[in-house]
Enzyme design. Structure first.
Site, PDB file in Angstrom:
ATOM      1  N   HIS A  36      15.723  -6.726 -49.667  1.00  0.00           N
ATOM      2  CA  HIS A  36      15.181  -7.228 -50.930  1.00  0.00           C
ATOM      3  C   HIS A  36      13.683  -7.486 -50.779  1.00  0.00           C
ATOM      4  CE1 HIS A  36      19.485  -8.095 -50.919  1.00  0.00           C
ATOM      5  NE2 HIS A  36      19.448  -8.131 -52.231  1.00  0.00           N
ATOM      6  N   HIS A  76      18.471 -13.945 -50.334  1.00  0.00           N
ATOM      7  CA  HIS A  76      18.239 -12.496 -50.290  1.00  0.00           C
ATOM      8  C   HIS A  76      16.788 -12.195 -49.933  1.00  0.00           C
ATOM      9  CE1 HIS A  76      17.610 -13.896 -54.437  1.00  0.00           C
ATOM     10  NE2 HIS A  76      16.626 -13.042 -54.469  1.00  0.00           N
ATOM     11  N   GLY A 124      22.320 -17.356 -49.212  1.00  0.00           N
ATOM     12  CA  GLY A 124      22.597 -16.021 -49.769  1.00  0.00           C
ATOM     13  C   GLY A 124      23.500 -16.153 -50.974  1.00  0.00           C
ATOM     14  N   LEU A 126      24.391 -17.624 -54.064  1.00  0.00           N
ATOM     15  CA  LEU A 126      23.377 -18.343 -54.852  1.00  0.00           C
ATOM     16  C   LEU A 126      23.821 -19.750 -55.225  1.00  0.00           C
ATOM     17  CD1 LEU A 126      22.044 -15.298 -56.819  1.00  0.00           C
ATOM     18  CD2 LEU A 126      20.799 -16.673 -55.144  1.00  0.00           C
ATOM     19  N   GLY A 166      18.696 -16.785 -60.059  1.00  0.00           N
ATOM     20  CA  GLY A 166      20.127 -16.788 -59.791  1.00  0.00           C
ATOM     21  C   GLY A 166      20.624 -18.167 -59.385  1.00  0.00           C
ATOM     22  N   HIS A 270      14.259  -5.433 -56.747  1.00  0.00           N
ATOM     23  CA  HIS A 270      14.969  -6.637 -56.286  1.00  0.00           C
ATOM     24  C   HIS A 270      15.710  -6.383 -54.981  1.00  0.00           C
ATOM     25  CE1 HIS A 270      17.520 -10.203 -56.375  1.00  0.00           C
ATOM     26  NE2 HIS A 270      18.484  -9.387 -56.011  1.00  0.00           N
ATOM     27  N   SER A 392      42.150 -42.538 -55.540  1.00  0.00           N
ATOM     28  CA  SER A 392      43.229 -41.562 -55.370  1.00  0.00           C
ATOM     29  C   SER A 392      43.183 -40.916 -53.984  1.00  0.00           C
ATOM     30  CB  SER A 392      43.124 -40.461 -56.426  1.00  0.00           C
ATOM     31  OG  SER A 392      43.348 -40.978 -57.708  1.00  0.00           O
ATOM     32  N   GLU A 419      32.828 -31.180 -57.520  1.00  0.00           N
ATOM     33  CA  GLU A 419      33.338 -30.807 -56.200  1.00  0.00           C
ATOM     34  C   GLU A 419      32.412 -29.821 -55.506  1.00  0.00           C
ATOM     35  OE1 GLU A 419      35.005 -30.406 -59.036  1.00  0.00           O
ATOM     36  OE2 GLU A 419      36.508 -32.010 -58.984  1.00  0.00           O
ATOM     37  N   HIS A 481      47.593 -29.364 -61.524  1.00  0.00           N
ATOM     38  CA  HIS A 481      47.175 -30.304 -60.490  1.00  0.00           C
ATOM     39  C   HIS A 481      48.012 -30.202 -59.219  1.00  0.00           C
ATOM     40  CE1 HIS A 481      44.798 -31.800 -63.734  1.00  0.00           C
ATOM     41  NE2 HIS A 481      44.353 -32.832 -63.062  1.00  0.00           N
TER      42      HIS A 481
END
Lengths: 674, 674
Positions: A36, A76, A124, A126, A166, A270, A392, A419, A481
């Site tokens: 790239h 990249h 790498g 993204l 990105g 790119h 939890s 998460e 779940h």
């Protein structure tokens, strides 16, 4: 924080250095016939200003604790990083640049974590680096809070990230940016390579949001500059350093493949070589010798490798401060050293509770919460949090405050319902150095953070995941779940230890195993529901320490040799034990093997493995999930090849076939006795 | 668009209806001893106004094509939806409300796709519903562009989403919101339940971004209201309907567990029953009879079930329009009917090209691109796109424009670098009805969209994924871009077909299989690199149509019975064929089985399965990925239990052991001949 001023620059030599970066990027990609070139050429100006004039780093000691961190989230553009490392005097010789993207080189296609050479993180995929940068900045703030004392700013560096369009599109960057703004991480400075080109063409095909306004909404300072105006970039960096308690986004308007007569601003620049002819013309336009390739003028080395002396000076200055700190605060200094050596305090394992046998039992998540809290009291650098599931997942450290804007003394990190950012931030915190980190969510939501888990495994960082609510026994919340495929999916990731303890005492051992591990991540897989605390001594069964061999004989057959081996994990171990009673009563000598961790078991000597799972004796595996991997160990599996269902958990568990009767039937069939 | 006015409301009866929703939510959660009462109680006002006064829907025909769509992205508040369905006269009788969260009920813990009852989509994993809403709105815009004609607005409905703080935190909501703003989806209206409480406590623990400013940055219209002020909600909905080409976010400031004397605005009301005493007091405060539970005044039914007649009227009006449309545009009307029946045009399979044998070969992604383009020319409702990898994944439909703001006539969707939103948007488009949809990215990035894939599988929607660059043969881009565990991880998902074709002709068959499937998603796993187009006829080998049985005998042993069966998929089939030549030359009769799809194979009759993989004949599997699942079919596996590496692909492939020599060695060892 410190600095905030624009240093004197040297426009003529700066231009030469920047073009050297561009030429190296073009040549390396050309030689590899792959890579790239566009991004390094576009961001060469801004990255050069950052590396040469703003970052405090030591090319001869990339492990200096107070160095500024650099994350190339736009991985990249790896040649940008490799060129900077080479020119700045890191252990990145020209022969490695010439071997760009070749087997075993130090210059793989995307940067791979290589701390001795100054590659801080694998990037790498993204968005990941962006989250890692947030994690490093948080780690730094927390460490500063612990160790800095008046007159002794032993942690006062910045974290710099270069991110691309990105990165900005990926959801993880939104999550992580929102948290960075929430926490007020003024030590985080992101240079956004806004070149308006992505792989498919101009970014306005898919990306017309107002990125600056979005980051302001997250609480960031946002600056905009012409990314090729080095003085403007320097002004912006200085302003960013003065931001106080706000992270800064510097929007750098750049031209992809800057200097290329025919490919500047074109998507084709790119991810593919420019071609020999276009390289020649670009060099001509940049006033660069067209031959030989990989040419670097001595003046460039002279100017860039001034960083070797500068870096040595910065580190020496810091070491002098640290020496005085050691005198003033000897205990703190000793603690600092221990943390950076990765040592756990002597005798830490004695803090781990032992759970008395109990038929009524205890959820392994509850046992985990007790163990974790006991460990936290003796391991001060153990920190973590959860994705809005503190209770939890039982991951809250009681008696310690949460991390908050302006107060980083706490040990509980509220990641919110994010998460994915949690995963990347944990990676950043782990990469940073001294922290031992964990993060909790429901096992089913491990899917949301899988790309970050994969990178932890690839980088071999010892991040700990606390995944609770580990099967259809989640019950009423239903199939959305209830994990059924997640154990199989996590076990498929190389280098990741997946540990599913059978009871409270195996859970305690699992935490020990997780903390002992330093060369890769560990996922603890824990029940929502109570499971018996096995009466090992009373029954003459194998102790929970067997966990450290991955699998062990929990309950031996009544007479030897066994006619059958039942293998189970987690909540299904108790089921296997019950089935064993029935089978033994039918005259079938049955061994029960608890197998909490395949990866540890596979690392045992063959003798041990054969002693636990003797060849020639039929084996039946029992696990409340898809059977996919189990045929490696067993001829038959009592598993689940469908999604779960919403109902109280004993009913779900029974209706989906996790009963003594089904296990016994399967055993009989396997032995040809049905 | 239409409407945009505030209808006359009935404050007294409205209050009664809203409290009926609250009481049902409390009682159902109480009876189940499990669930989330707080959200339904907080959003009852806004949701009621939406359902009773703004949504055009027909409780007696939830499949009416021009109905407004409703997505409860905050799926944990399922009782809000069930109460609305029940009170509005859908097929949701009180006995099902009483069986909330019980086995086999119509009222599972989180809404599960149940179109005949008005449950448009499975939700619960946060952020997914938001993305689905965007997908539905896009699908509607595209369908309107195809079928609406002057005077005939056969598609002119809205898509409504209720989203929570958790939805807003998840990165997927950022991705999808950015796209909705980019496309200018004015038919999308999101009510954001801004109650400032999440599971762990007040949202300011982790979530202090300015959501309104963020959505403005994405190009949305943003309105803010007191979510308990029904007149204000109505004003906002009317304004949202007039938004033109901007999606609207209505920030509803609400109180979690509205009305509860002790638990309003408390995190404990989020995910647990209020308790009998608190339910009693809440009912008292709301002026509701404390007994019996599940009480609904007749006046509520009378007022809400007016929707049955209203809905019948709206649909009748639309049917009248459609009847005139049929006269004016008979071809279009016939086409419309075909699409909605899910029919593919007669003879569509004849469009699929047949590829001549070629040793030089063709990448299966390239074959896929040719097949897809051929299919698109005969299947007008086949649409899709990629996550900024149109060319790499060969998913561009040549000769058709891209989807753009203001022009939805195209068939190519640029999702940007947003795999996760792509997954959810594809789900929304598929759920919408007539479209057949696909989305492409690199296989390694399937991890980014896994939660959406899982929901497609759970809902059994026929979404097609085009996952290219399917192994270490990706080469130079290195381990971050080389999938090794992804085949295993995807195969672990129930209901998902994972098809990895061996050559161009299997790829053609794979597309046929994917389009024929209507009861679940299909992942096509394709190579970056060229693979031979097998000379099946010339060699007397099995035809590519064998793919439709999941596995088939490609090359039979030279003499029967075989001494060995080699099983392979994708690019490793050619390797197995080469190994077979060597083994046959050594006198080992070797069968090669191509096994592109486990799931299809498992659905074949046992006779067939035994004919392909005869019991008692040793089997060796060959696949460039983790061996995890293969031990179900083979005693030994030539696989890969590590991450890949960056280098030109023939070298990576060879160095990591995918050579004829290694396969032959493994075969000899398996047969005890080494």
């Amino acid at each position: 924080m410190r600095r905030g001023e624009v240093p004197p620059m040297d426009p003529e030599r700066d231009a030469l250095c920047v073009n050297a970066i561009r030429a190296l990027a073009m040549d390396a990609v050309e030689q590899a016939r792959s890579g790239h070139p566009g991004m390094p050429m576009g961001m060469a100006d801004a990255a050069y200003v950052l590396w040469r004039y703003f970052m405090r780093h030591n090319p001869r000691n990339p492990l200096w604790p107070n160095r500024d961190r650099f994350v190339l989230s736009a991985g990249h553009g790896s040649m940008l990083l490799y060129a900077l490392l080479h020119l700045s005097g890191y252990d990145m010789p020209m022969e490695e640049i010439r071997r760009f993207r070749q087997w075993g080189s130090a210059t793989p296609g995307h940067p791979e974590y290589d701390p001795h050479r100054g590659v801080e993180v694998t990037t790498g995929p993204l968005g990941q680096g962006f989250g890692v940068g947030v994690g490093m900045a948080l780690a730094a703030r927390m460490l500063a809070e612990r160790f800095n004392r008046p007159g002794f700013p032993v942690v006062d560096h910045f974290v710099y990230v270069i991110a691309s369009d990105g990165d900005m599109m990926e959801g993880i960057s939104h999550e992580a940016a929102s948290l960075a703004g929430h926490w007020g991480l003024g030590n985080l400075i992101v240079l956004y390579d806004d070149n308006e080109v992505s792989i498919d063409g101009p970014t306005d095909l898919a990306f017309t949001e107002d990125v600056a306004a979005r980051f302001r909404a997250y609480g960031w300072q946002v600056l905009e500059v012409d990314g090729h105006d080095r003085a403007a970039v320097a002004q912006a960096l200085a302003e960013a350093q003065r931001a106080g308690d706000r992270p800064t986004l510097i929007v750098c308007h750049t031209h992809l493949a800057y200097g290329s007569p025919h490919k500047q601003d074109k998507a084709e620049a790119h991810g593919a070589p420019l071609g020999a002819e276009e390289v020649r013309r670009t060099k001509e336009r940049l006033g660069w010798p067209t031959e030989p390739p990989f040419h670097v003028p001595e003046a460039v080395y002279a100017h860039m490798r001034a960083l070797v002396d500068l870096g040595a000076g910065w580190e020496a200055e810091w070491r002098a401060t640290f020496a005085r700190y050691t005198e003033a605060h000897p205990d703190l200094a000793a603690e600092w050293e221990r943390w950076w050596r990765g040592e756990l305090p002597e005798g830490w394992e004695e803090a781990v509770p032992i759970f008395p046998p109990s038929a009524d039992g205890m959820a392994t998540r509850a046992a985990s919460g007790k163990v974790l809290n006991a460990l936290a009291r003796v391991i001060p650098h153990l920190v973590g949090g959860s994705a809005d599931l503190m209770e939890s997942t039982q991951t809250y450290l009681h008696g310690f405050p949460p991390i908050r804007r302006g107060d980083f003394s706490g040990r509980n990190i509220h990641f919110g319902v994010r998460e994915h950012a949690m995963g990347a931030i944990l990676n950043g915190m782990s990469l940073y150095g001294p922290w031992r980190v964990y993060g909790g969510t429901f096992l089913v939501f491990s899917d949301y953070m899988r790309p970050a888990i994969r990178l932890a495994a690839l980088m071999r960082r010892p991040v700990i995941y606390v995944f609770t609510h580990d099967s259809i026994a989640v019950g009423e919340d239903g199939p959305t779940h209830q994990p059924v495929e997640h154990l199989a999916a996590l076990r498929a990731i190389p280098n990741l230890w997946v540990i599913r303890p059978a009871d409270a005492n195996e859970t305690a051992e699992a935490w020990k195993a997780a903390l002992r591990r330093t060369d890769g991540p560990v996922a603890l897989i824990l029940t929502r529901q109570k499971v018996p605390v096995l009466d090992r001594a009373g029954e003459g069964w194998g102790p929970a320490e067997g966990l450290h061999r991955g699998a062990y004989i929990l309950a031996e057959a009544g007479r030897l040799p066994p006619a059958l081996v039942l293998i189970a994990t987690g909540s299904e171990v108790a089921l296997a034990v019950e089935a064993r009673r029935v089978l033994e009563a039918e005259g079938i000598p049955t061994r029960v093997v608890s197998m909490p961790c395949w990866e540890i078991f596979e690392a045992q000597p063959e003798d041990y493995r054969r002693s636990v799972l003797p060849p020639g004796i039929p084996r039946l595996a029992v696990e409340a999930g898809v059977p996919d991997g189990w045929f490696r160990y067993a001829e038959a599996v009592v598993g689940l090849e469908r999604f779960g269902a919403s109902a109280p958990y004993p009913e779900v568990y029974r209706r989906l076939g996790f009963t003594v009767e089904r296990v016994v039937d399967a055993a009989r069939r396997l032995l040809g006795r049905s």
